[in-house]
Design an enzyme around this catalytic site. Structure first.
Site, PDB file in Angstrom:
ATOM      1  N   LYS A 261      18.179 -25.132 -17.381  1.00 59.79           N
ATOM      2  CA  LYS A 261      17.902 -25.750 -18.563  1.00 59.79           C
ATOM      3  C   LYS A 261      18.432 -27.127 -18.210  1.00 59.79           C
ATOM      4  O   LYS A 261      19.545 -27.201 -18.056  1.00 59.79           O
ATOM      5  CB  LYS A 261      18.377 -24.991 -19.697  1.00 59.79           C
ATOM      6  CG  LYS A 261      18.704 -25.783 -20.796  1.00 59.79           C
ATOM      7  CD  LYS A 261      19.203 -24.983 -22.239  1.00 59.79           C
ATOM      8  CE  LYS A 261      19.311 -25.934 -23.213  1.00 59.79           C
ATOM      9  NZ  LYS A 261      19.714 -25.021 -24.705  1.00 59.79           N
ATOM     10  N   GLU A 265      19.153 -30.467 -25.158  1.00 59.21           N
ATOM     11  CA  GLU A 265      20.225 -29.925 -25.845  1.00 59.21           C
ATOM     12  C   GLU A 265      21.815 -30.033 -25.484  1.00 59.21           C
ATOM     13  O   GLU A 265      22.668 -29.283 -25.493  1.00 59.21           O
ATOM     14  CB  GLU A 265      20.216 -28.580 -26.682  1.00 59.21           C
ATOM     15  CG  GLU A 265      18.888 -28.534 -27.173  1.00 59.21           C
ATOM     16  CD  GLU A 265      18.395 -26.765 -27.683  1.00 59.21           C
ATOM     17  OE1 GLU A 265      19.195 -26.095 -27.225  1.00 59.21           O
ATOM     18  OE2 GLU A 265      18.001 -26.881 -28.835  1.00 59.21           O
ATOM     19  N   ARG A 298      12.891 -25.065 -16.896  1.00 55.54           N
ATOM     20  CA  ARG A 298      12.427 -24.852 -18.459  1.00 55.54           C
ATOM     21  C   ARG A 298      11.868 -26.513 -18.800  1.00 55.54           C
ATOM     22  O   ARG A 298      12.565 -27.453 -18.683  1.00 55.54           O
ATOM     23  CB  ARG A 298      13.470 -24.533 -19.340  1.00 55.54           C
ATOM     24  CG  ARG A 298      14.125 -23.097 -19.013  1.00 55.54           C
ATOM     25  CD  ARG A 298      15.301 -22.429 -19.719  1.00 55.54           C
ATOM     26  NE  ARG A 298      14.793 -21.906 -20.973  1.00 55.54           N
ATOM     27  CZ  ARG A 298      15.332 -22.149 -22.340  1.00 55.54           C
ATOM     28  NH1 ARG A 298      16.284 -23.475 -22.361  1.00 55.54           N
ATOM     29  NH2 ARG A 298      14.892 -21.701 -23.464  1.00 55.54           N
ATOM     30  N   ASP A 338      10.052 -23.795 -31.238  1.00 55.32           N
ATOM     31  CA  ASP A 338      11.211 -23.077 -30.660  1.00 55.32           C
ATOM     32  C   ASP A 338      11.190 -21.791 -31.416  1.00 55.32           C
ATOM     33  O   ASP A 338      11.939 -21.535 -32.234  1.00 55.32           O
ATOM     34  CB  ASP A 338      12.429 -23.589 -31.236  1.00 55.32           C
ATOM     35  CG  ASP A 338      13.665 -23.224 -30.624  1.00 55.32           C
ATOM     36  OD1 ASP A 338      13.462 -22.056 -29.601  1.00 55.32           O
ATOM     37  OD2 ASP A 338      15.028 -23.691 -30.934  1.00 55.32           O
ATOM     38  N   GLU A 360       7.793 -18.175 -22.039  1.00 55.53           N
ATOM     39  CA  GLU A 360       8.988 -17.625 -22.249  1.00 55.53           C
ATOM     40  C   GLU A 360       8.971 -17.281 -23.746  1.00 55.53           C
ATOM     41  O   GLU A 360       8.694 -17.887 -24.575  1.00 55.53           O
ATOM     42  CB  GLU A 360      10.035 -18.560 -22.064  1.00 55.53           C
ATOM     43  CG  GLU A 360      11.171 -18.374 -22.503  1.00 55.53           C
ATOM     44  CD  GLU A 360      12.511 -19.487 -22.531  1.00 55.53           C
ATOM     45  OE1 GLU A 360      12.208 -20.647 -21.670  1.00 55.53           O
ATOM     46  OE2 GLU A 360      13.623 -19.250 -23.178  1.00 55.53           O
ATOM     47  N   GLU A 366      16.098 -14.292 -33.147  1.00 51.90           N
ATOM     48  CA  GLU A 366      16.787 -15.467 -33.446  1.00 51.90           C
ATOM     49  C   GLU A 366      16.255 -15.903 -34.965  1.00 51.90           C
ATOM     50  O   GLU A 366      17.088 -16.041 -35.657  1.00 51.90           O
ATOM     51  CB  GLU A 366      16.699 -16.649 -32.452  1.00 51.90           C
ATOM     52  CG  GLU A 366      17.499 -17.872 -32.928  1.00 51.90           C
ATOM     53  CD  GLU A 366      17.520 -18.857 -31.815  1.00 51.90           C
ATOM     54  OE1 GLU A 366      17.065 -18.807 -30.866  1.00 51.90           O
ATOM     55  OE2 GLU A 366      18.176 -20.265 -32.228  1.00 51.90           O
ATOM     56  N   TRP A 533      16.798 -31.293 -36.405  1.00 52.93           N
ATOM     57  CA  TRP A 533      17.337 -30.055 -36.517  1.00 52.93           C
ATOM     58  C   TRP A 533      17.341 -29.729 -37.890  1.00 52.93           C
ATOM     59  O   TRP A 533      17.815 -28.445 -38.320  1.00 52.93           O
ATOM     60  CB  TRP A 533      18.546 -30.020 -35.613  1.00 52.93           C
ATOM     61  CG  TRP A 533      18.634 -29.881 -34.306  1.00 52.93           C
ATOM     62  CD1 TRP A 533      17.712 -29.824 -33.541  1.00 52.93           C
ATOM     63  CD2 TRP A 533      19.908 -30.001 -33.525  1.00 52.93           C
ATOM     64  NE1 TRP A 533      18.161 -29.886 -32.317  1.00 52.93           N
ATOM     65  CE2 TRP A 533      19.446 -29.989 -32.117  1.00 52.93           C
ATOM     66  CE3 TRP A 533      21.304 -30.320 -33.826  1.00 52.93           C
ATOM     67  CZ2 TRP A 533      20.393 -30.061 -31.230  1.00 52.93           C
ATOM     68  CZ3 TRP A 533      22.156 -30.431 -32.658  1.00 52.93           C
ATOM     69  CH2 TRP A 533      21.812 -30.484 -31.489  1.00 52.93           C
TER      70      TRP A 533
HETATM   71  O1  GCW Z   1      16.361 -22.372 -30.010  1.00 53.59           O
HETATM   72  C1  GCW Z   1      17.461 -22.738 -29.394  1.00 53.59           C
HETATM   73  C2  GCW Z   1      18.509 -21.886 -29.629  1.00 53.59           C
HETATM   74  C3  GCW Z   1      19.752 -22.366 -28.609  1.00 53.59           C
HETATM   75  C4  GCW Z   1      19.004 -21.881 -27.386  1.00 53.59           C
HETATM   76  C5  GCW Z   1      17.779 -22.916 -27.110  1.00 53.59           C
HETATM   77  C6  GCW Z   1      17.345 -22.833 -25.693  1.00 53.59           C
HETATM   78  C7  GCW Z   1      20.139 -21.168 -25.400  1.00 53.59           C
HETATM   79  O2  GCW Z   1      19.061 -22.090 -31.099  1.00 53.59           O
HETATM   80  O3  GCW Z   1      20.616 -21.354 -28.811  1.00 53.59           O
HETATM   81  O4  GCW Z   1      20.131 -22.084 -26.390  1.00 53.59           O
HETATM   82  O5  GCW Z   1      16.949 -22.697 -28.023  1.00 53.59           O
HETATM   83  O6  GCW Z   1      16.181 -22.033 -25.628  1.00 53.59           O
HETATM   84  O7  GCW Z   1      17.925 -23.267 -24.869  1.00 53.59           O
END
Ligand code: GCW
Length: 688
Positions: A261, A265, A298, A338, A360, A366, A533
């Site tokens: 990754k 973020e 990713r 997401d 993925e 979540e 967000w």
């Molecule tokens: O949706 C977000 C999640 C994060 C996650 C990120 C990702 C691992 O809230 O917790 O981090 O995606 O997929 O990288």
């Protein structure tokens, strides 16, 4: 006194022994008959195959069964040929998979006709978002099964037993890879002391055909290697990755590779050094290439700029098509945002012509009620895999664009973010196990229907049969109790749509409060938080209407899809209603296909979702006679909570949006039972 105490302990032990804790998953001890196994080969994998067959045989008593390694051109990879008296495969692992398939068929009563079963994807991987301190990002079933912190790196017998049980469960559904650490990766995982533990895990997983992979932090060369930079084009950095790969492969000769990754973020990546994703991926891929390793890079990237977040991954990666080395696979989340309850497929599927792409999926819930809501995810994944991208005209489904059917690919893969933790039942919710199961089954065969998967899982996980007659030498034929199977399966198959209905119907998305991603917060937008967000960024509700305009007149995200999808999504009259507010901003009185106003339609969807959960409660209560009392009451309790939550979702979203629509909630549906002010205030308390 002493006697009574001992007696009590004995009674307690007997009770807990019989208690159903869900730890055995879909691999429950069975009443079996003896079988004579003919198998000349020897290997740790074959030893497991023979043992499983002996332990699980439910065919004719004293039958002879042949396991044979034999080259057969119809069999691909670790596929196998199964018939009533033998299993043939090109590899030992293929034989083991054949055994699991046979046992599953024996237990579920599915026919065993002569057939060849080949995997859809070469690599079928679970991504564990496990941190080295033992916590799990987005994990809802306890702490990590792999990591307990830096003071507990020594491997215990207890660890090994659990890893072995985990490996067995994975192998039984065809999973052949595990990424052991979070994609928000700690550089420490690449230090020798941690790698020793990875080696120990790999040794337990290996006989079950599971390769280990690691998520790596792009800044590792500077953070743990002491280099001045982690610039992927710096010769010393390249050398560092090569040496690291060499060290790893010495410990783990069949190591699968790395998951990265980067520049996402807050994670470091090649762009920190003015390089591209391709530069970054290639440097790491070159390091593992001599050993047959791969890099899964990713595509989950988006910056806080003005561009529609849904478009950014495509914009970033399309120009790089063809620039990646051949052991790189781009790992793309199913949807462009997401893991929402419903998204259209990401336009990166079916887009890149020269770069392999792997889906993925998120097994851990979540955004789908975590370990509290009963949501069976196979229907969502089926919808995704069967989506037509039109890459090469009609029929270019996501499944075919990723499994090598459309373009020749050196590597094919699929990943699921695991929902597994130290909880006795592994997944927190008894029905969350079905999502682990479904991921494995779909990774093996991306054409399977959700119905079949649910059917198998229920038969393997519960015992919906009349009590077994222990005096008989075989337990066949099995009579499935239709009073259990049919309604419970229907509940599973409806559960995802129910969640969409009570959380975010008609294409709405990301209405969650705060970063927990559990409860509703369509209002949630504190100062200082990135706007992409926050829910208002996604729903864009105002007095004129609601929805994200992604048409040509809006962000033009529709342009990232091939025709005819582009026009289909762009035109409000042809856009499927399940994606309506994903692609369109529409007035509250817009007339939907059923002849309702958009506002009324929204209200009916929320009410419908709540009603569905209530009907699940009834279904489950009726299933009581067929389920052990532990799992019965656990699911019953969780459904109660889910119902309360669905009510909160409905009230929160409708009362909040009503401020803009200024229209009444249709009088033939239930009145809200919460006040918006209370919901918002409680929400604020929770996040503070
Ligand atoms: O949706 C977000 C999640 C994060 C996650 C990120 C990702 C691992 O809230 O917790 O981090 O995606 O997929 O990288």
């Amino acid at each position: 006194m002493k006697v009574t105490f001992t007696l009590l302990i004995f009674l307690f032990a007997a009770l807990t022994l019989n208690a159903e804790n869900g730890h055995d998953l879909w691999l429950r001890a069975k009443h079996t008959a003896t079988v004579n196994i003919v198998c000349s080969g020897k290997s740790p994998t074959l030893t497991i195959a023979k043992q499983e067959l002996r332990q699980g045989w439910q065919g004719k008593a004293n039958a002879t069964f042949v396991l044979k390694k034999k080259h057969n051109k119809l069999i691909k990879g670790d596929g196998y040929r199964l018939s009533s008296g033998r299993i043939e495969a090109n590899t030992d692992l293929g034989i083991l998979y054949g055994v699991y398939d046979l046992l599953r068929r024996q237990q579920t009563g599915e026919a065993i006709t002569e057939q060849v079963e080949n995997p859809s994807y070469e690599r079928r991987i679970l991504d564990h978002w496990d941190n080295l301190d033992g916590t799990i990002e987005r994990g809802y079933a306890g702490r990590s099964i792999f990591w307990h912190g830096k003071d507990s790196l020594a491997v215990t017998e207890k660890d090994k037993k659990l890893w072995q049980e985990y490996a067995r469960a994975d192998a039984s559904i065809g999973i052949n890879g595990a990424v052991l650490d979070n994609v928000n990766a700690s550089p420490l995982v690449l230090t020798t002391e941690y790698l020793k533990r990875v080696q120990a895990i790999a040794e337990v997983l290996r006989p079950y055909g599971i390769k280990t992979y690691l998520s790596v932090n792009f800044a590792s060369p500077s953070v743990i290697g002491g280099l001045k930079t982690s610039d992927p084009l710096d010769p010393q950095v390249k050398e560092w990755w090569k040496n690291k790969a060499k060290e790893i492969y010495k410990l783990i000769p069949d190591f699968g590779g790395f998951l990265v990754k980067a520049n996402s973020e807050g994670q470091p990546g090649p762009q920190n050094f003015g390089r591209t994703h391709a530069d970054g991926a290639n440097t790491i891929a070159d390091a593992v290439k001599p050993y047959g390793g791969i890099v899964m890079w990713r595509a989950f990237v988006y910056s806080a700029n003005d561009e529609d977040r849904a478009k950014q991954a495509y914009n970033e990666f399309m120009p790089l098509d063809g620039k990646f080395h051949d052991n790189v696979i781009i790992q793309v989340k199913n949807g462009p945002i997401d893991f929402q309850p419903r998204e259209p497929f990401s336009p990166l599927f079916g887009a890149m012509k020269k770069t392999p792409v792997m889906p993925e999926l998120q097994v851990t819930q979540e955004y789908l009620g975590q370990a509290i809501h009963l949501v069976f995810l196979a229907p969502m994944w089926e919808e995704f895999l069967k989506s037509d991208t039109y890459q090469e005209g009609k029929g270019s489904t996501v499944a075919r664009c990723t499994d090598g059917s459309i373009s020749q690919q050196k590597h094919t893969a699929i990943a699921g973010v695991a929902n597994i933790g130290l909880d006795t039942n592994w997944c927190g919710h008894p029905f969350a196990q079905a999502n682990w199961y479904a991921f494995g089954r779909l990774a093996w065969n991306n054409q399977l229907s959700s119905d079949q998967i649910a059917d198998e899982w229920l038969k393997l996980t519960f015992k919906p049969t009349p009590a077994e007659d222990k005096t008989k030498s075989t337990v066949l034929p099995i009579v499935w109790n239709i009073n259990f199977l049919k309604p419970v399966k229907r509940m599973m198959l409806e559960s995802r749509e129910a969640a969409v209905n009570y959380m975010m119907p008609l294409g709405l998305h990301h209405l969650f409060s705060a970063n927990e991603h559990y409860g509703p917060g369509p209002w949630w937008a504190p100062k200082g938080v990135r706007k992409d967000w926050t829910p208002p960024y996604f729903h864009k509700a105002d007095t004129l209407g609601i929805g994200f305009d992604r048409t040509e007149k809006g962000s033009n995200a529709v342009s990232q899809y091939h025709e005819p999808l582009r026009s289909l999504f762009n035109n409000v009259n042809t856009c499927p209603e399940i994606y309506l507010l994903w692609f369109h901003h529409l007035p509250w009185d817009y007339q939907t296909k059923g002849g309702l106003t958009l506002w009324d339609d929204l209200c009916y969807h929320y009410q419908g979702g709540l009603d569905q959960v209530r009907s699940f409660q009834k279904t489950w209560d009726k299933a009581k006679p067929y389920v052990d009392k532990e799992r019965f009451s656990m699911v019953q309790k969780k459904l109660r909570k889910q119902c309360v939550n669905a009510q909160v979702w409905k009230d929160a979203c409708l009362l909040y949006f009503q401020q803009f629509s200024r229209m009444p909630i249709p009088y033939n549906i239930e009145r809200p039972v919460h006040n918006l002010k209370d919901l918002i205030e409680n929400d604020m308390k929770r996040i503070r």
